[in-house]
Write an enzyme that holds these catalytic residues in place. Structure first.
Site, PDB file in Angstrom:
ATOM      1  CD  GLU A 204      -2.612  -1.160   2.633  1.00 39.99           C
ATOM      2  OE1 GLU A 204      -2.417  -0.234   3.453  1.00 39.99           O
ATOM      3  OE2 GLU A 204      -3.365  -2.121   2.853  1.00 39.99           O
TER       4      GLU A 204
ATOM      5  CB  CYS B  14       2.073   7.570   3.555  1.00 32.48           C
ATOM      6  SG  CYS B  14       2.388   6.501   4.972  1.00 32.48           S
TER       7      CYS B  14
ATOM      8  CB  CYS C 118       5.510  -4.705   9.573  1.00 35.01           C
ATOM      9  SG  CYS C 118       6.592  -3.872  10.763  1.00 35.01           S
TER      10      CYS C 118
ATOM     11  CB  CYS D 117       2.903  -2.517  16.523  1.00 36.17           C
ATOM     12  SG  CYS D 117       4.602  -1.912  16.401  1.00 36.17           S
TER      13      CYS D 117
ATOM     14  CB  CYS E 114       0.082  -1.924  13.558  1.00 38.28           C
ATOM     15  SG  CYS E 114       0.565  -1.661  11.844  1.00 38.28           S
TER      16      CYS E 114
ATOM     17  CD  GLU F 184      11.588   0.070  11.891  1.00 39.20           C
ATOM     18  OE1 GLU F 184      12.442   0.874  11.453  1.00 39.20           O
ATOM     19  OE2 GLU F 184      10.680   0.383  12.672  1.00 39.20           O
TER      20      GLU F 184
ATOM     21  CB  SER G 260       6.791   5.015  16.470  1.00 40.25           C
ATOM     22  OG  SER G 260       6.592   5.609  15.204  1.00 40.25           O
ATOM     23  CG  LEU G 261       8.750   7.544  21.994  1.00 40.95           C
ATOM     24  CD1 LEU G 261       8.758   8.755  22.915  1.00 40.95           C
ATOM     25  CD2 LEU G 261       9.958   6.651  22.278  1.00 40.95           C
TER      26      LEU G 261
ATOM     27  CB  CYS H 112      -0.404   0.650   7.699  1.00 45.41           C
ATOM     28  SG  CYS H 112       0.340   2.243   7.355  1.00 45.41           S
TER      29      CYS H 112
END
Length: 355
Positions: A93, A106, A113, A117, A120, A161, A213-214, A337
């Site tokens: 994407e 983007c 990935c 996470c 996500c 990532e 990204s925290l 995403c």
């Protein structure tokens, strides 16, 4: 460059000139090819009308490196999401985000990935492979072609990532700058954090924005949200960010997705403020970009109430941390995403042509 398996997209001007000479053509043909590949966004060498007809016919099957648009979804605010089919049948994407003054893309850096996470959609689909150089650059050309205007900004915030595909991503950044004329200061690389990679990035002499990204202000909560964080303690990540700012002299931007009732409480804001103050160098005030969560069907997290977001911002500012809330774009157009890819695969079999 003589082997047909190497796409033209991603090759430098000097390489294309050398290739033209090797084909028995003058060097300026390489300059023409560079212009048609990067500025006109050709999909086949048959489109290069400035080339002699006989040479065009001879080169008609040489791969340029463009993907196939499988699906296009436009949100009410003008944001457009694209599902692109690659030569091996994989799907990725990319998103075009327009305003009156800029067009941002983007960009994805991987198919899927591996960071997993748990809020996500891309993390839920697993990891397939890294994207190749031409597959990254093609996303920008696709958006530019569809909108009919030049792309001005790039954010590596799509699928994957970026620092797990670091060499190719850095190559892409240099090509976007040198071949497509996009300023490095208009390029942002977003990472959730990979051990030893931020120090490496600092040595690459880039002038991009690094966004970290925290998503949590303490290690325990971060590990719950980002399982891979067990290998990269928050203290080490923050130290690497401090060192990055010292060696690169570039400020780091921090991102924080607000999940309703999970990481959006006042106590979390105070912990985040303390964490960011510890990351600062020489009194530089750091900035956090707050992102209200976009719900997905694969996870039970909720978007925070606007009053909770306002209180989070107030707490940060009270503790001398600058914060902004990212404007949600494309929320009605499969914005998360991995969401467009997932809905496509549920509804129909994939059949991608391989030219």
């Amino acid at each position: 460059m003589s082997a047909p398996s190497i796409p033209l997209l991603g090759q430098s001007l000097s390489t294309l000139k050398d290739w033209a000479i090797a084909q028995g053509q003058p060097a300026y043909r390489g300059q023409q090819l560079h212009d048609w590949v990067y500025q006109k966004g050709i999909r086949s060498l048959e489109q290069v009308t400035v080339f002699p007809k006989g040479w065009r016919e001879k080169l008609q099957n040489y791969p340029v490196g463009r993907s196939q648009m499988v699906q296009r979804t436009e949100a009410r605010d003008g944001t457009v999401k694209y599902l692109l089919g690659l030569r091996d049948g994989q799907l990725i994407e990319t998103v075009g985000i327009p305003t009156s003054k800029r067009l941002t893309v983007c960009v994805s850096s991987q198919v899927g990935c591996p960071m997993a996470c748990n809020f996500c959609a891309t993390g839920k689909m697993g990891y397939r492979r890294n994207l190749e150089l031409h597959e990254i650059l093609d996303q920008v050309l696709t958006v530019q072609e569809d909108f009919g205007r030049r792309v001005s900004h790039i954010v590596f915030m799509g699928m994957g990532e970026p620092l797990l595909n670091r060499d190719t991503v850095v190559q892409a950044i240099r090509s976007l700058n040198q071949d497509m004329g996009i300023g490095q200061r208009h390029i942002t690389l977003s990472t959730v954090g990979v051990p030893r990679q931020i120090p490496w990035l600092a040595q690459q002499d880039l002038h991009i924005t690094l966004a970290v990204s925290l998503h949590a202000p303490n290690q325990d909560l971060r590990q719950q949200l980002i399982p891979s964080a067990v290998h990269y303690p928050l203290e080490s990540l923050i130290q690497d960010c401090r060192d990055y700012m010292l060696s690169s002299r570039r400020r780091v931007s921090f991102e924080y997705t607000l999940l309703g009732g999970v990481n959006d409480l006042p106590v979390h804001a105070r912990q985040l403020a303390e964490l960011l103050r510890s990351a600062s160098q020489s009194g530089v005030q750091l900035h956090v970009n707050l992102i209200p969560y976009n719900p997905i069907s694969e996870a039970d997290y909720q978007r925070p109430h606007p009053t909770r977001v306002e209180e989070f911002v107030r707490q940060l500012e009270q503790h001398h941390v600058r914060a902004s809330v990212r404007q949600t774009r494309g929320l009605d157009g499969n914005a998360a995403c991995g969401q467009l890819r997932g809905s496509f695969l549920q509804n129909r079999p994939v059949s991608v042509a391989t030219p």
